[in-house]
Design an enzyme around this catalytic site. Sequence first.
Site, short mmCIF file in Angstrom:
data_model
loop_
_atom_site.label_atom_id
_atom_site.label_comp_id
_atom_site.label_asym_id
_atom_site.label_seq_id
_atom_site.Cartn_x
_atom_site.Cartn_y
_atom_site.Cartn_z
N HIS A 137 0.68 -0.96 0.04
CA HIS A 137 0.06 -0.33 -0.15
C HIS A 137 1.00 0.77 0.04
CE1 HIS A 137 -3.03 3.28 0.88
NE2 HIS A 137 -3.81 2.21 1.00
N ARG B 159 -6.80 10.20 0.23
CA ARG B 159 -6.34 10.90 -1.80
C ARG B 159 -7.80 10.86 -2.33
NH1 ARG B 159 -3.36 6.47 -3.81
NH2 ARG B 159 -3.13 5.55 -1.95
#
Length: 626
Positions: free
Chosen positions: A249, A269
């Site tokens: 990740h 994000r």
Amino acid sequence: MDEYDVVVVGAGGAGLRAAIEARERGARVAVICKSLFGKAHTVMAEGGIAASMGNANGSDDWQVHFRDTMRGGKFLNHPRMAELHAKEAPDRVWELETWGALFDRTADGRISQRNFGGHEYPRLAHVGDRTGLELIRTLQQKVVALQQADHRATGRKDPAGYESGLRIFQEYTVTRILKEGDRVSGVFGYVRESGEFFAIAAPAVVLATGGIGKSFKVTSNSWEYTGDGHALALLAGARLLNMEFVQFHPTGMVWPPSVKGILVTESVRGDGGVLRNSDGRRFMFDYVPDVFRPQYAETEEEADGWYADPAANRRPPELLPRDEVARAINSEVKAGRGTPHGGVYLDVSSRLPAEEIIRRLPSMHHQFRELADVDITKEPMEVGPTCHYVMGGVEVDPDTAASPAVPGLFAAGEVAGGMHGANRLGGNSLSDLLVFGRRAGLHAAAYATGLTERPAVAEEQLAAARAEALAPFGDGGEHPYALHQELQQTMNDLVGIIRRAGEVKQALERLAELRDRAARVGVEGHRQFNPGWHLALDLRNMLLVSECVARAALLRRESRGGHTREDWPAMDRDWRRSNLVCGLSGESVEVVRQPLPALRPDLLALFDRTELAKYFTPEELTDEHA
């Protein structure tokens, strides 16, 4: 010895959804969880559940979701699994809502859906940034409701569910799947608190044990993720596929050291957070692969405009699939443009007002304030790649979630392979475990209740399993914690985000040495409250699974998705046609190539031919269209 129709190993989202389905189909079900009921790693999946409900954009449908999933997986996904997942995910979300899940809402009252990397439209149904927690809470409540219904039907009021057709065994660990011939007959393990052994007879076992992250030093995974289900399946005769594909990740915490690796949800994000290097530059524009260029912005103005008008602009590059973002961050740090603690900056404070950040990202606000003394409403976060998810897992039939090699064995969630191909899109994990958790429970119940004669549990197997579990109490001199640290360092340094043939060979040599030393591991004390003993038993699983990862990583001579070979940096069309499958021959791990199922013409037609040309030869396209 207790007897059930179905034993579910794991009480996360996949395990609970399987248990609910099996019980509703009339099977008697035992759920075994390694930790406390409700403390499942599913709660770490915070961003949302990917499902093409079309609430944020009416153009979204299952075909678009399928297309995004295949693109993210670099066309190594099992197409039938990706199709079933995309078609059934909306029903699983609506089902959760009928069971009491409290999703965030749009202004007109529909389930809200947010942006996530690799998804063409806002598609993730969410509960702030605590979606996994709400999913587990909802499934727990459904389990309790089923137990209460059983109690009412029988006139008993046992709150633990012992007289119910659905019982939870908390803080139990399975060490072996029992078999009669080639068929599953039950499970064997121990109670973590007391050290007592237990065995349960059952003709069907559903593995829902999650991932393998504790084999790596820097990971978002909690202590339970020691590859138990992967190893149990291997030892029972099943096969693992796609084990070279480990997802790092892109955003884990990097400071302070005590919290390094803890997940920073992609929701940051998805809700507008941007990535900057130590020079303050948004670097992701430099790392958009050619195959994704038509969909992603080339300037900050276009990227910023997308949030206001997605139809007029291309997506921000921060919303690329996770493998692309992780490699970009890794490259910036290696180039000397990282933060003081070896990461990059993730900034949401310049994009959203403080009250909006606290509303949308309450867990992240609390996490950074309490663990890193950072107020994300005013300051950027320092983030870097962390081992998060394994795309590889038990080879299963897409429709039934059953192992083709071991009758009575099923798998769902992260422990199952095939769904995500070379890389998983964010949000697809929660919908995956709901879709295939349900299918595993459905078909496990049908298999078990349809048998005319049940396989028996052999006393010789029980005796062997007991001896294996007690072996660490011998005269061995190796310390389990020291071996575990060496394993984690080996995997982190030599089979991590960037791989090289020489380093992977070195890792295999070290793993062979560690397996030999693990056979001589020694623990002291009694079986009660003995975490050293627990780790000694977990080492068998981590070492087996780590060898599968390393052997497959060495054999796949290309870079694709979560597997990056510095010495083979490009994708190879020839490798797109193959999965790598791991099995045990005696005590040795063997890896072979296996053809990937072809895409049906109607599914192939969902993609632009120019895009397909990057993955398929002209002859392959002709063959698959035919």
